[in-house]
Design an enzyme around this catalytic site. Structure first.
Site, short mmCIF file in Angstrom:
data_model
loop_
_atom_site.label_atom_id
_atom_site.label_comp_id
_atom_site.label_asym_id
_atom_site.label_seq_id
_atom_site.Cartn_x
_atom_site.Cartn_y
_atom_site.Cartn_z
N GLU A 106 0.84 -1.20 0.00
CA GLU A 106 0.00 0.00 0.00
C GLU A 106 0.87 1.25 0.00
O GLU A 106 1.91 1.29 0.65
CB GLU A 106 -0.88 -0.04 1.25
CG GLU A 106 -1.94 1.03 1.30
CD GLU A 106 -2.86 0.88 2.54
OE1 GLU A 106 -3.33 -0.23 2.83
OE2 GLU A 106 -3.07 1.91 3.21
N ASP A 108 0.25 5.31 0.59
CA ASP A 108 -0.81 6.17 1.14
C ASP A 108 -0.55 7.65 1.24
O ASP A 108 0.50 8.03 1.76
CB ASP A 108 -0.93 5.86 2.65
CG ASP A 108 -1.75 4.69 2.96
OD1 ASP A 108 -2.53 4.27 2.13
OD2 ASP A 108 -1.61 4.19 4.10
N GLU A 110 -2.74 10.56 3.28
CA GLU A 110 -3.94 10.84 4.08
C GLU A 110 -3.89 12.30 4.53
O GLU A 110 -2.86 12.77 5.00
CB GLU A 110 -3.98 9.93 5.32
CG GLU A 110 -4.29 8.50 4.98
CD GLU A 110 -4.46 7.63 6.22
OE1 GLU A 110 -5.48 6.92 6.30
OE2 GLU A 110 -3.58 7.68 7.09
#
Ligand SMILES: *[C@@H]1O[C@H](CO)[C@@H](O)[C@H](O)[C@H]1NC(C)=O
Length: 293
Positions: A106, A108, A110
Site C-alpha cells: 500500500e 498512502d 492521508e
C-alpha cells in the site's frame, strides 16, 4: 525532527545533481468514469461537468469512496484535490494505492482535517507485505482547501516518490538489497475516500467532528492514470526498460528534486518514523538510505 544537517545536505545534493532526471509526464485531465467507479455510498458523490470534476461528501450518516477500474503494476498516478474547507476537524481524505490481499502492499496519502484556519496534516505511509508503520507527517506550504493541487505517486522498480504538485515530499527507495520488501509483484488499485476519523485524526483525537458543519465536501479532478494495467500476464509489467517510468531519468530524483525534498524535511516535517527512537529503537534499514537521499 528528522531534519538533515546543512553540511550533510550540501554534499549529498552535489552527488545527487550529477544524475539527470525529469519530472513525471504531465498528467492528462480525464473524466472520472474513464478510470474510476464509486466503491461505497455512491449517493454521496456528485458529478460536475460530465465527471470532469466530482465532489465527495461526508455527513453524519456516511462518508464515501471510489476506486480505479484497473489494477496496476508501476506507473504514475495523480489526482487534483481541493480538500474540505472551513472546519474539517475529524475528517480524513485519503488517496492511496493498495493491493487486495492479506500481505498487502500500500502507498498512502492521508489528509487530516483541522479547525478553521488550523493546518491540515499530510500523512504518508508505505506498506510492504502487510507491514506498515512507516508514517511521515508534514504540513503543507499552502492552504489545500483554497485551490486544486496535484497529489501523485510515481512507482517503478527503483523507487516510490510522493509528489505534492512538483515537489517530492517523500521517497521510498527499493532497499531489497538491505532485506526490505519492496512492492513489485502485487498489482494495486487506486482508491480515494472521505470519512470520519475523529477518534484519532485531529490533534490525536482531541478535536471532534462538528456535525453542525456537515456536509463536508472534498473536490477532485484530473483522474490521471498512466500505469501498466495488470492482467493475467502481470509479468509483462515487470519487464524493465520498456516504459517511460523505467528509464534512467526516473530511477532517482535529480538535484532540484533532492533540494526540494530537503526543504520539505527541514521546514515542514513534523513526524518521521525514521527518527522516532522511542517507538522504533532500531532504525529500519531503509531509513539509512532514505536519510541519505
Ligand atoms: C491542527 O491544529 C493544531 C493547532 O495548530 C496542530 O497542533 C495540529 O497539528 C493540526 N493538525 C491536526 C491534523 O491535528
Amino acid at each position: 525532527m528528522g531534519s538533515l544537517s546543512p553540511a550533510l545536505c550540501l554534499c549529498l545534493l552535489g552527488l545527487a545533481s550529477m544524475a539527470m532526471a525529469s519530472p513525471p509526464r504531465r498528467p492528462l485531465d480525464v473524466p472520472f468514469q474513464t478510470n474510476y467507479v464509486p466503491t461505497w455510498a455512491g449517493d454521496h458523490i456528485k458529478y460536475i461537468n460530465g465527471g470532469m470534476e466530482v465532489q465527495l461528501s461526508l455527513d453524519k450518516y456516511s462518508g464515501t469512496g471510489f476506486q480505479s477500474k484497473g489494477s496496476y503494476l508501476f506507473g504514475h498516478f495523480s489526482m487534483q484535490i481541493k480538500l474540505v474547507p472551513g472546519d474539517s476537524a475529524g475528517t480524513v481524505t485519503a488517496f492511496y494505492l493498495s493491493s487486495q490481499n492479506s500481505e498487502h502492499d500500500e502507498i498512502d496519502f492521508e489528509f487530516l482535517g483541522n479547525r478553521s484556519g488550523q493546518p491540515y496534516i499530510v500523512q504518508t505511509n508505505v506498506f510492504t507485505g502487510g507491514k506498515g508503520d512507516r508514517e511521515q507527517r508534514i504540513y503543507l506550504w499552502f492552504d489545500p482547501t483554497k485551490d486544486y493541487h496535484s497529489y501523485s505517486v510515481l512507482w517503478n522498480m527503483y523507487q516510490i516518490v510522493f509528489f505534492v504538485d512538483d515537489v517530492p515530499i517523500r521517497v521510498f527507495k527499493n532497499s531489497r538489497d538491505l532485506g526490505v520488501r519492496f512492492p513489485f509483484n502485487q498489482p494495486m488499485k487506486i482508491y480515494s475516500s472521505l470519512w470520519n476519523a475523529d477518534d484519532w485524526a485531529t490533534r490525536g483525537g482531541l478535536e471532534k467532528t462538528d456535525w453542525s458543519k456537515a456536509p463536508f465536501v472534498a473536490s477532485y479532478r484530473s483522474f490521471h492514470v498512466d500505469g501498466c494495467e495488470a492482467s493475467a500476464a502481470a509479468a509483462f509489467c515487470a519487464t524493465q526498460g520498456k516504459r517511460w517510468w523505467d528509464q534512467r531519468d526516473f530511477q532517482d530524483l535529480d538535484g532540484l528534486q533532492y533540494r526540494r525534498l530537503a526543504w520539505v524535511r527541514r521546514q515542514y516535517t513534523i513526524y518521521n518514523y525514521c527518527s522516532d527512537r522511542s517507538r522504533y529503537p532500531a532504525m529500519s534499514p531503509e531509513c539509512r538510505r532514505d536519510r541519505d537521499a
